[in-house]
Scaffold this motif. Sequence first.
Motif, PDB file in Angstrom:
ATOM      1  N   TYR A 125       0.768  -1.107   0.173  1.00 48.91           N
ATOM      2  CA  TYR A 125      -0.060  -0.051  -0.063  1.00 48.91           C
ATOM      3  C   TYR A 125       0.825   1.298  -0.043  1.00 48.91           C
ATOM      4  CZ  TYR A 125      -4.742  -1.702   1.254  1.00 48.91           C
ATOM      5  OH  TYR A 125      -6.094  -2.264   1.114  1.00 48.91           O
ATOM      6  N   VAL A 176     -11.012   8.214  -8.058  1.00 48.04           N
ATOM      7  CA  VAL A 176      -9.870   8.282  -7.187  1.00 48.04           C
ATOM      8  C   VAL A 176      -9.206   7.288  -6.908  1.00 48.04           C
ATOM      9  CG1 VAL A 176     -11.452   8.681  -5.269  1.00 48.04           C
ATOM     10  CG2 VAL A 176      -9.285   9.789  -5.170  1.00 48.04           C
ATOM     11  N   ALA A 177      -9.859   6.002  -6.760  1.00 47.94           N
ATOM     12  CA  ALA A 177      -9.155   4.840  -6.000  1.00 47.94           C
ATOM     13  C   ALA A 177      -8.550   4.228  -7.124  1.00 47.94           C
ATOM     14  CB  ALA A 177     -10.248   4.064  -5.330  1.00 47.94           C
ATOM     15  N   HIS A 179      -4.300  11.180  -8.914  1.00 39.99           N
ATOM     16  CA  HIS A 179      -4.679  10.826  -7.813  1.00 39.99           C
ATOM     17  C   HIS A 179      -4.712  12.176  -6.735  1.00 39.99           C
ATOM     18  CE1 HIS A 179      -4.518   9.500  -3.365  1.00 39.99           C
ATOM     19  NE2 HIS A 179      -5.800   8.971  -3.890  1.00 39.99           N
ATOM     20  N   ARG A 216      -7.820  13.604  -5.192  1.00 41.33           N
ATOM     21  CA  ARG A 216      -7.950  13.644  -3.741  1.00 41.33           C
ATOM     22  C   ARG A 216      -8.125  14.758  -2.860  1.00 41.33           C
ATOM     23  NH1 ARG A 216      -7.841   9.068   0.305  1.00 41.33           N
ATOM     24  NH2 ARG A 216      -7.571  10.207   2.123  1.00 41.33           N
ATOM     25  N   THR A 257     -20.919  -0.260   2.317  1.00 43.11           N
ATOM     26  CA  THR A 257     -19.720  -0.645   3.169  1.00 43.11           C
ATOM     27  C   THR A 257     -20.145  -0.532   4.601  1.00 43.11           C
ATOM     28  OG1 THR A 257     -18.906   1.513   2.710  1.00 43.11           O
ATOM     29  CG2 THR A 257     -17.831  -0.422   1.752  1.00 43.11           C
ATOM     30  N   SER A 278      -7.551  -4.924  -1.178  1.00 47.46           N
ATOM     31  CA  SER A 278      -7.310  -3.926  -2.525  1.00 47.46           C
ATOM     32  C   SER A 278      -6.678  -4.520  -3.751  1.00 47.46           C
ATOM     33  CB  SER A 278      -6.688  -2.723  -2.176  1.00 47.46           C
ATOM     34  OG  SER A 278      -7.684  -2.011  -1.125  1.00 47.46           O
ATOM     35  N   ARG A 324      -4.154  -4.265  -6.765  1.00 51.13           N
ATOM     36  CA  ARG A 324      -3.015  -3.444  -7.352  1.00 51.13           C
ATOM     37  C   ARG A 324      -2.592  -4.251  -8.715  1.00 51.13           C
ATOM     38  NH1 ARG A 324      -5.305  -0.389  -4.260  1.00 51.13           N
ATOM     39  NH2 ARG A 324      -4.339   1.145  -2.776  1.00 51.13           N
ATOM     40  N   VAL A 366      -8.394  -2.278   7.308  1.00 45.93           N
ATOM     41  CA  VAL A 366      -9.719  -2.382   6.565  1.00 45.93           C
ATOM     42  C   VAL A 366     -10.055  -1.152   5.818  1.00 45.93           C
ATOM     43  CG1 VAL A 366     -11.942  -3.248   6.774  1.00 45.93           C
ATOM     44  CG2 VAL A 366     -10.407  -4.335   8.148  1.00 45.93           C
ATOM     45  N   PHE A 367      -9.515  -0.058   6.242  1.00 44.18           N
ATOM     46  CA  PHE A 367      -9.849   1.237   5.311  1.00 44.18           C
ATOM     47  C   PHE A 367      -8.645   1.330   4.414  1.00 44.18           C
ATOM     48  CE2 PHE A 367     -12.559   2.789   9.220  1.00 44.18           C
ATOM     49  CZ  PHE A 367     -13.627   2.829   8.608  1.00 44.18           C
ATOM     50  N   GLY A 368      -7.696   0.455   4.107  1.00 44.58           N
ATOM     51  CA  GLY A 368      -6.721   0.713   3.289  1.00 44.58           C
ATOM     52  C   GLY A 368      -5.692   1.280   4.186  1.00 44.58           C
ATOM     53  N   HIS A 389      -4.125   5.985  -0.617  1.00 48.01           N
ATOM     54  CA  HIS A 389      -5.590   5.790  -1.074  1.00 48.01           C
ATOM     55  C   HIS A 389      -6.402   5.595   0.230  1.00 48.01           C
ATOM     56  CE1 HIS A 389      -5.365   6.065  -5.376  1.00 48.01           C
ATOM     57  NE2 HIS A 389      -4.014   5.239  -5.257  1.00 48.01           N
ATOM     58  N   CYS A 435      -8.930   5.314   2.906  1.00 43.28           N
ATOM     59  CA  CYS A 435     -10.208   5.683   2.795  1.00 43.28           C
ATOM     60  C   CYS A 435     -10.523   7.002   3.245  1.00 43.28           C
ATOM     61  CB  CYS A 435     -11.226   4.618   3.598  1.00 43.28           C
ATOM     62  SG  CYS A 435     -12.961   5.163   3.530  1.00 43.28           S
ATOM     63  N   VAL A 436     -11.224   7.815   2.182  1.00 45.86           N
ATOM     64  CA  VAL A 436     -11.463   9.320   2.320  1.00 45.86           C
ATOM     65  C   VAL A 436     -12.702   9.236   3.329  1.00 45.86           C
ATOM     66  CG1 VAL A 436     -13.060   9.736   0.701  1.00 45.86           C
ATOM     67  CG2 VAL A 436     -11.234  11.733   1.210  1.00 45.86           C
TER      68      VAL A 436
END
Length: 400
Positions: free
Chosen positions: A54, A91-92, A99, A103, A248, A290, A292, A343-345, A349, A351-352
């Motif tokens: 990540y 965006v993701a 990005h 973002r 989610t 996620s 990639r 879990v939110f990355g 990236h 999670c916003v």
Amino acid sequence: MSNGMIEDFDVGSDWHVAAPYEFLAGLRRERPVFHSEHLGAYVLTRHADVRAAYGDPKRFSSEGSLTISRSLTRETRDKLGEHGSFLSSFVANVDPPDHTRLRRSVSKAFTPRAVSAMEQHFRQLNEDLLDRVAPKGEADFVSEIGHEPSIKLTARFIGVPEADEGFVQAHVKDWFQLFLSPQPPDRQLELADSFLTYLDYVDRLVASRAKEPRDDFTSLMTSLIGSELSHREVVELISTILLGGNDTVPNQLANSVLRLLREDAWPVPPPLIQNAVEECMRIDGASLGSFRYAATDISLHDVIIPGKSLVLLSTDSAAHDETVFPDPERFVIDRPNADAHMVFGYGIHFCVGAALGRLQLRTALDVLGRRLPGLRLADEPIVYRKSIVGRGLTALRVTW
Ligand code: HEM
């Protein structure tokens, strides 16, 4: 592999989402870079490797990684026309520098102040729902309790009028299926129809805010068209944020309630709620990981991941990594490092909507615990959705 039974992921089977942990533990131990024939991807399962990947967007690219639009049939692609590559500028789904620009724009709507201003409204939505549902004494948590407050909050945040909420909800579900989970050819065509109708709707919403701005996400993003964002980027942002909010968070909430009831930890005392939310996310995360693309050949643990390969960063496995979380299959409501899950990355990236998601989960557990302290599971089998990237329940019968 030492667990002997399972050799690869299998999205169609029940264990894939419900109970993959023995399999994942085997991968972490023996094959930390696993080539899954079934997923058509290399899979990283150790916490340290997932985090490092990540954190290295140059080698682990997000470009085109989010959708499975490549696997749509020719007929479906023809029908979708220019929209066949939907999400290509979401965006993701892009790398810097695009990005960074996207973002920056989207973050304007998620300031700490804007997020905390939503708490009171969300609390009220939960109270209103329970005024209606509590007298019944039983419900399906998923369809009757878990989704409504999040859907209404997101709709208001975006600027979808209340009368259109049902329409939007149905269509969001459809495009999620079309672009994010494999479907048979006939079903693809049906979903494509629904998706095009939905795009028309979002287009009209953007046009109306361009004419008459209001205090909502659509107006804010629309005001950036021309200077920072393109029209298409705005439509994709609105669509995906509707998904983020509609699906989610309710999935994570239902997973969490199931866990808390099974562990005899209901209702959660208010001082423990914040950590309980993190431990529930760690142990039953709504996001499994996620994707990639390897931007170049990558050598890791004596395996070469060839450039252009798809790679799954399994946050689900990372959250059960015994080297970070001792006794990982045990639910520990006050586990000190529960929030070290991804879990939110993680990284650029990340999670916003994470703060908003957390706020909803905490508020919902607080209101539900107070209003339904006698909540318990009805005697019905638990059925999970079949998905590559998400963990959610199809239903959860409860009584009180
Ligand atoms: C429990 C609920 C949620 C979970 C588990 C979740 C999970 C994730 C994950 C894993 C990522 C990273 C994707 C990647 O690196 O490829 C992500 C990104 C994102 N999420 Fe969430 N999310 C949640 C709630 C939300 C909410 C409520 C919103 C908006 C209202 C949202 C909007 C987004 C956006 C826009 C991105 C892309 C950020 C970027 O690429 O810079 N999410 N989310």
